[in-house]
Motif scaffolding. Structure first.
Motif, PDB file in Angstrom:
ATOM      1  N   GLY A 100      -0.967   0.099   7.395  1.00 52.11           N
ATOM      2  CA  GLY A 100      -1.342  -1.256   7.786  1.00 52.11           C
ATOM      3  C   GLY A 100      -0.667  -2.294   6.922  1.00 52.11           C
TER       4      GLY A 100
ATOM      5  N   ILE B 243       1.056  -3.186   2.879  1.00 47.19           N
ATOM      6  CA  ILE B 243       1.546  -2.636   1.623  1.00 47.19           C
ATOM      7  C   ILE B 243       1.493  -3.730   0.566  1.00 47.19           C
ATOM      8  CG2 ILE B 243       2.987  -0.916   2.760  1.00 47.19           C
ATOM      9  CD1 ILE B 243       5.374  -2.759   1.927  1.00 47.19           C
TER      10      ILE B 243
ATOM     11  N   ILE C 151      -5.407  -5.647   1.677  1.00 50.32           N
ATOM     12  CA  ILE C 151      -5.649  -4.473   0.847  1.00 50.32           C
ATOM     13  C   ILE C 151      -6.876  -4.689  -0.015  1.00 50.32           C
ATOM     14  CG2 ILE C 151      -4.752  -3.208  -1.130  1.00 50.32           C
ATOM     15  CD1 ILE C 151      -2.049  -3.258   0.155  1.00 50.32           C
TER      16      ILE C 151
ATOM     17  N   LEU D 148      -0.489   0.093  -3.977  1.00 46.76           N
ATOM     18  CA  LEU D 148      -1.512   0.412  -2.994  1.00 46.76           C
ATOM     19  C   LEU D 148      -1.015   0.112  -1.585  1.00 46.76           C
ATOM     20  CD1 LEU D 148      -4.685  -1.073  -4.718  1.00 46.76           C
ATOM     21  CD2 LEU D 148      -3.936   1.298  -4.655  1.00 46.76           C
ATOM     22  N   PHE D 149      -1.445   0.905  -0.658  1.00 50.15           N
ATOM     23  CA  PHE D 149      -1.170   0.589   0.747  1.00 50.15           C
ATOM     24  C   PHE D 149      -2.350   1.000   1.604  1.00 50.15           C
ATOM     25  CE2 PHE D 149      -0.083   4.811   2.541  1.00 50.15           C
ATOM     26  CZ  PHE D 149      -0.021   5.541   1.367  1.00 50.15           C
ATOM     27  N   LEU D 150      -2.422   0.391   2.765  1.00 52.55           N
ATOM     28  CA  LEU D 150      -3.549   0.584   3.656  1.00 52.55           C
ATOM     29  C   LEU D 150      -3.135   1.551   4.762  1.00 52.55           C
ATOM     30  CD1 LEU D 150      -6.401  -0.499   4.688  1.00 52.55           C
ATOM     31  CD2 LEU D 150      -5.043  -1.989   6.122  1.00 52.55           C
ATOM     32  N   LEU D 151      -3.977   2.539   4.998  1.00 55.12           N
ATOM     33  CA  LEU D 151      -3.673   3.527   6.012  1.00 55.12           C
ATOM     34  C   LEU D 151      -4.822   3.530   7.008  1.00 55.12           C
ATOM     35  CD1 LEU D 151      -1.340   5.498   6.252  1.00 55.12           C
ATOM     36  CD2 LEU D 151      -2.795   7.241   5.263  1.00 55.12           C
ATOM     37  N   THR D 152      -4.474   3.360   8.269  1.00 55.35           N
ATOM     38  CA  THR D 152      -5.513   3.363   9.284  1.00 55.35           C
ATOM     39  C   THR D 152      -5.524   4.718   9.971  1.00 55.35           C
ATOM     40  OG1 THR D 152      -5.089   1.051   9.620  1.00 55.35           O
ATOM     41  CG2 THR D 152      -6.433   2.140  11.260  1.00 55.35           C
TER      42      THR D 152
ATOM     43  N   ALA E  55      -9.962  -4.422   2.167  1.00 52.85           N
ATOM     44  CA  ALA E  55     -10.219  -3.060   2.641  1.00 52.85           C
ATOM     45  C   ALA E  55     -10.712  -2.177   1.492  1.00 52.85           C
ATOM     46  CB  ALA E  55      -8.960  -2.468   3.249  1.00 52.85           C
ATOM     47  N   LEU E  56     -10.105  -2.337   0.330  1.00 53.76           N
ATOM     48  CA  LEU E  56     -10.519  -1.524  -0.812  1.00 53.76           C
ATOM     49  C   LEU E  56     -11.961  -1.863  -1.190  1.00 53.76           C
ATOM     50  CD1 LEU E  56      -9.659   0.604  -2.829  1.00 53.76           C
ATOM     51  CD2 LEU E  56      -8.935  -1.205  -4.360  1.00 53.76           C
TER      52      LEU E  56
ATOM     53  N   ARG F  37     -11.040   4.892  10.444  1.00 54.76           N
ATOM     54  CA  ARG F  37     -11.255   4.658   9.016  1.00 54.76           C
ATOM     55  C   ARG F  37     -10.062   3.944   8.428  1.00 54.76           C
ATOM     56  NH1 ARG F  37     -13.726   9.379  10.191  1.00 54.76           N
ATOM     57  NH2 ARG F  37     -15.651   9.901   9.105  1.00 54.76           N
TER      58      ARG F  37
ATOM     59  N   TYR G 271      -8.129   3.689   4.805  1.00 56.70           N
ATOM     60  CA  TYR G 271      -8.010   4.183   3.434  1.00 56.70           C
ATOM     61  C   TYR G 271      -7.067   3.291   2.654  1.00 56.70           C
ATOM     62  CZ  TYR G 271      -9.825   8.476   5.459  1.00 56.70           C
ATOM     63  OH  TYR G 271     -10.593   9.399   6.116  1.00 56.70           O
ATOM     64  N   ILE G 272      -7.386   3.143   1.383  1.00 55.78           N
ATOM     65  CA  ILE G 272      -6.424   2.507   0.481  1.00 55.78           C
ATOM     66  C   ILE G 272      -5.938   3.605  -0.457  1.00 55.78           C
ATOM     67  CG2 ILE G 272      -6.116   0.849  -1.366  1.00 55.78           C
ATOM     68  CD1 ILE G 272      -6.574  -0.571   1.157  1.00 55.78           C
ATOM     69  N   LEU G 273      -4.635   3.811  -0.476  1.00 60.26           N
ATOM     70  CA  LEU G 273      -4.091   4.889  -1.290  1.00 60.26           C
ATOM     71  C   LEU G 273      -3.071   4.333  -2.266  1.00 60.26           C
ATOM     72  CD1 LEU G 273      -3.503   7.438   1.583  1.00 60.26           C
ATOM     73  CD2 LEU G 273      -5.383   7.416  -0.034  1.00 60.26           C
ATOM     74  N   PRO G 274      -2.975   4.918  -3.437  1.00 58.08           N
ATOM     75  CA  PRO G 274      -1.978   4.479  -4.406  1.00 58.08           C
ATOM     76  C   PRO G 274      -0.662   5.233  -4.243  1.00 58.08           C
ATOM     77  CG  PRO G 274      -3.481   6.033  -5.422  1.00 58.08           C
ATOM     78  CD  PRO G 274      -3.874   5.956  -3.978  1.00 58.08           C
TER      79      PRO G 274
ATOM     80  N   ASN H 194     -14.285  -0.222   1.111  1.00 57.28           N
ATOM     81  CA  ASN H 194     -14.425   1.206   0.853  1.00 57.28           C
ATOM     82  C   ASN H 194     -15.434   1.496  -0.250  1.00 57.28           C
ATOM     83  OD1 ASN H 194     -12.735   2.041   2.764  1.00 57.28           O
ATOM     84  ND2 ASN H 194     -11.032   2.600   1.425  1.00 57.28           N
TER      85      ASN H 194
END
Lengths: 516, 438
Positions: free
Chosen positions: A420, A422, A431, A405-409, A434-435, B73, B75-78, A438
């Protein structure tokens, strides 16, 4: 020997009949009760055809639903996709009711029926019965009779006032469904007979207590300064109306001056349904995770006992792995995080932490690591969490690494997104938080509240949108929705976007300026 | 033991009511969309498929939605393979940053488009129009019947026996019931004869012969019992009488092509003809179109010549009517054809000819025609002068007398394309009273 094993099988081949269904059900029930210690509502399994499944889809998965064109639209749409082969149908559909109703598709093979029974009739069922959100916010034993009441009531209204009259109210109410739930205050319980009684009593009471005299009372004329008085008036009337109010439908139902009693009842019905589904939206990951974990565990147990053949088990594993498949973010199939995948992985991870922890786990989860009580831990988690708190508490570094998982702003003004955090030591906490955020439905929905209205003055209804992180509303749909609010309110409505942190007014719009 | 309920046999179409409500709602929106498309586009384009978006106003379900183009925003992505904190990824396009949350799932419903077939488009277009006096007398009586083959029947008249079918059935039945064949019988009697010939062979033969005789007897009785052709085998050709409605129409397009008819006038006339044709096409199985152009003499021409070639000369309208009568006489007897006529002209006619036209119409043409439409194409400036009055060209004034007498005669003035549709509506609006002709 081989023969002995074969006779132990619950079913052979892919065809099912009611005998194999019930034999399998009993076997599953034994494991669910004795080994997983699940606690479920009585089950009612209903066999339906694909067309009936489409029907159920389009009426938001309720067995009884009032009639409205939007459900027809959904049906046409779903059917369009299904006929073109773009989308398959769900294997099952389960309703949070007591008895718990599970729909099984007739097209399923016997192996699938077994999987689906374990998944829905035990996994989801247990979750519905035990999760605190469902316990507090929905009433499983009353929902079916309430829906029956709603359906009949709306049909009666249609007969009495005309379909289109009912339709315009429902249209407007549907537009505000997202704003029709209590997020923090607990709604009162309901039961259909009482409900009907109350609708009638309310009507009678209003008729009896109407008194023209109140109008003639003289106003107190004090020598206060007008500004002070206005302010005091404002705060008094806000207090009287319980403002601010987050549940727009509730406010309109109770306060709108132009609605007939039956129209208020329609708003109430829509509001009750919205509230009924609200817990499901907050527990997607947990609910699906719980059901998937339960079916996986039960099916494996049945296989170990030699009660499912290898062929059937392969089929079951095949659909299981389809369900928990999580494509990467750059995969064209990526639809977002798969709640089945995340939920299932977290629950398996809890099992692992309890039975076979690493030093890292002991560090992060001192209470459960190595305790061996994975059943108790899971049952406790299923009962007392929603997605947000569950992730916040149980997402482990191991899992963050596994999912990478990683955080994207994403800042709207920029033409790039910034990574943001990892999956490393420094990133885990961020992470996880933030998750979890969400998955906080209340935080992600636009927060729109009724803040003020002068019922004795121009009756202008003032709504306020508390803008978080600068996320505004889509203007076209905002204006259209506002017109629906105006339709229910009967007088002008305005909406102001106020930045939640700085209190700056970001935008203002009103139906008064609107030519339409 | 759970409670099993088999719902498969429940009444179907639980959501039929919803579907109907949706289509009804969409239909009104679609009708409006189509009307707008037709108004804006060429009228000849009506005759095609139309792709219409899911109508916005009627069936949209608005709600407060966060705008994708604002705010910040997270996002948390895999599936991170290469990123480190602080890396910047360019956004793919205008459609808000992260390829993630919901981008793939949310929007598809809005892209939902209907394709309306040509017929559906026209249905929406014509919905409340009807052919004037459409019930032609012999159409109403539903005329002749034609017998059409329709499978087989177990009863019928002997002339209709289908031998092939019957024999096939008989053969199948004979095999199934094991009817002894003639060859089997012959073989047994031959053996008996042979044995009898060796008479001296003694008792053993005698026994054998006895057995064979019994066998033969049994087979013969069986043969008699199982008929070669049984009544159950017989099949008859089945015929069904099919009504033959008078479903053919002929449409006469009459147009003045003298020099006074310019491009504009012809264009307007064409659109008018196209609409009439479209309309007839929906009502009749077979439509013939006859193009008659005229100056001071008239002739039948093909479509292209009709619209695009020029001819010089004076204008004698009656020649066209005479030509039309001749063609009707020759090829389109009024008993078998529904005759429609559409005449376009700028109203000019040579002196005295208008009266001839009127008497032709009165005495012959109107008796034959189902419907006669006359449009007079006038200059835009003239609309204000002539718009409502009875004044006008000699032809117009003369035709007024026909108009007052025959309900299936219609006349209007048009000046610009936008006039055509209203005219069309007026022409085909339901007639208040129906006049039966004798």
């Amino acid at each position: 020997m081989a023969k002995g094993a074969a006779s132990n099988l619950l079913f052979h081949g892919s065809d099912w009949n009611f005998e194999t269904l019930s034999r399998t059900y009993d076997a599953i029930e034994t494991i669910a009760n004795d080994e997983l210690q699940l606690d479920v509502y009585p089950n009612q399994l209903e066999i339906i055809s694909s067309e009936q499944m489409l029907d159920a889809y389009s009426s938001v998965g309720m067995p009884l639903m009032y009639q409205h064109w939007s459900f027809g639209k959904r049906f046409v749409f779903e059917e369009h996709l299904y006929r073109k082969g773009r989308r398959g149908l769900a294997y099952e559909l389960v309703i949070n009711s007591n008895p718990c109703i599970t729909y099984l598709m007739e097209e399923n093979t016997m192996a699938m029926q077994a999987l689906v029974t374990a998944h829905a009739a035990f996994g989801h069922n247990h979750f519905f019965k035990n999760n605190y959100l469902f316990q507090q916010w929905t009433d499983a034993s009353a929902i079916l009779s309430y829906m029956e009441f709603a359906k009949k009531y709306i049909t009666k209204c249609e007969e009495r006032y005309g379909t289109s009259e009912v339709e315009v109210i429902l249209d407007s109410a549907h537009a505000l469904m997202d704003q029709g739930v209590f997020r923090y205050r607990r709604p009162p319980r309901l039961s259909s007979e009482k409900e009907r009684e109350r609708a009638r009593e309310r009507l009678e009471y209003e008729e009896q207590t109407y008194s023209d005299l109140w109008r003639t009372l003289p106003h107190s004329a004090d020598g206060e300064s007008t500004k002070e008085a206005a302010e005091r008036d404002a705060s008094e009337r806000k207090k009287a109306l319980n403002l601010p109010e987050e549940n727009l439908l509730y406010f309109l139902e109770k306060t709108s001056l132009i609605l007939e009693p039956w129209q208020r009842e329609l708003l109430r019905i829509v509001r009750v349904i919205a509230q009924y589904f609200y817990p499901q939206r907050q527990t997607k990951v947990m609910n699906e995770g719980c059901a998937t974990f339960v079916h996986y565990t039960i099916m494996n147990r049945l296989f170990d006992q030699g009660r499912i053949s290898e062929g059937a088990m392969l089929e079951i594993l095949h659909s299981h792995s389809n369900v928990v498949f999580q494509p990467s973010f750059d995969d064209p199939r990526f639809p977002g995080i798969n709640p089945y995948a995340l939920g299932f992985a977290m629950m398996q991870d809890i099992q692992r932490i309890c039975t076979d922890p690493t030093p890292e786990d002991r560090d992060w989860f001192p209470e459960i690591a190595g305790s061996g009580k994975w059943r108790e831990t899971l049952i406790d988690a299923w009962a007392n969490h929603r997605d947000e708190s569950f992730i916040l508490q149980y997402l482990s570094p191991a899992l963050i690494r596994k999912f990478r998982l990683f955080l994207l702003t994403d800042e709207a003004g920029d033409n790039y997104c910034e990574v943001g955090s990892i999956h490393n030591e420094r990133g885990y906490e961020t992470i996880r938080t933030a998750l979890a955020r969400n998955y906080d439905v209340a935080a992600n929905q636009s927060d729109i509240q009724v803040v003020d209205v002068d019922l004795l003055g121009d009756r202008h209804l003032r709504l306020q949108h508390n803008v978080k992180n600068g996320i505004l509303l889509d203007e076209a749909s905002r204006d259209a929705t506002l017109r629906h609010v105006r339709h229910l309110w009967g007088y002008d409505v305005s909406l102001a976007g106020i930045d939640a942190e700085t209190d700056d007014v970001l935008y203002e719009c009103s139906t008064a300026l609107d030519p339409d | 033991m759970p409670n099993f309920i088999d719902r498969r046999l429940n009444p179907k179409d639980k959501s039929l009511g919803n579907r109907r409500r949706f289509l009804k709602r969409a239909r009104e929106e679609l009708k409006r969309t189509i009307k707008e498309q037709i108004k804006a586009g060429k009228i000849a384009d009506v005759d095609a498929e139309h792709r219409v978006p899911m109508p916005e106003r009627g069936v949209s379900e608005p709600s407060f939605q966060p705008s994708p183009n604002s705010g910040e925003r997270q996002y948390i992505l895999p599936g991170n393979h290469e990123f480190s904190p602080g890396d910047r990824i360019p956004k793919p396009s205008a459609r808000g940053g992260a390829s993630g949350s919901g981008a793939g799932t949310g929007e598809s419903e809005d892209d939902f488009q209907f394709v309306l077939s040509r017929d559906e488009v026209l249905d929406l277009f014509f919905e409340d129009l009807e052919l004037p006096d459409m019930v032609k007398l012999n159409l109403k009586e539903s005329v002749a019947f034609k017998r059409r083959r329709a499978g087989f029947a177990t009863s019928g008249s002997p002339t209709n026996i289908n031998v092939g079918r019957t024999m096939r059935n008989s053969y199948g039945r004979r095999i199934a019931l094991r009817r002894p064949r003639r060859a089997e019988l012959a073989a047994i009697s031959e053996e008996i004869a042979k044995l009898e010939a060796e008479q001296n062979a003694g008792r053993i033969h005698q026994k054998r012969i006895e057995a064979l005789r019994q066998e033969l007897d049994k087979l013969e009785r069986r043969r008699r019992r199982i008929a070669y052709v049984d009544p159950v085998d017989i099949r008859f050709n089945r015929f069904e009488p099919e009504p033959l409605p008078n479903a053919s129409a002929v449409m006469f397009c009459l147009m003045d092509v003298s020099a006074s008819m310019g491009e504009r006038e012809k264009d307007l006339a064409k659109r008018f003809f196209v609409l009439l044709h479209l309309f007839l096409k929906r009502r009749y199985e077979r439509i013939d179109i006859v193009f008659i152009r005229h100056t001071d003499e008239a002739g039948e021409v093909d479509e292209n010549t009709f619209f695009y070639s020029k001819q010089s000369g004076g204008t004698v309208v009656s020649t066209a009517l005479e030509e039309m009568l001749r063609i009707i006489e020759e090829r389109y007897p009024a008993r078998e054809w529904n005759i429609y006529a559409a005449q376009a002209s700028d109203g000019e006619n040579s002196a005295g000819d208008s009266d001839l036209c009127v008497s032709l119409l009165h005495r012959q043409v109107m008796r034959l025609c189902q419907y006669y439409a006359y449009v007079e194409i006038i200059d835009e400036r003239e609309t204000e002068i002539f718009g409502t009055t009875d004044n006008g060209t000699s032809l117009w004034r003369a035709y007024r007398t026909v108009d007052s007498e025959w309900s299936n005669f219609q006349m209007t003035r048009i000046a610009r394309p936008s006039d055509i549709y209203p005219v069309f509506r007026k022409l085909f609006a339901r007639q208040p009273t129906m006049q039966l002709r004798n």
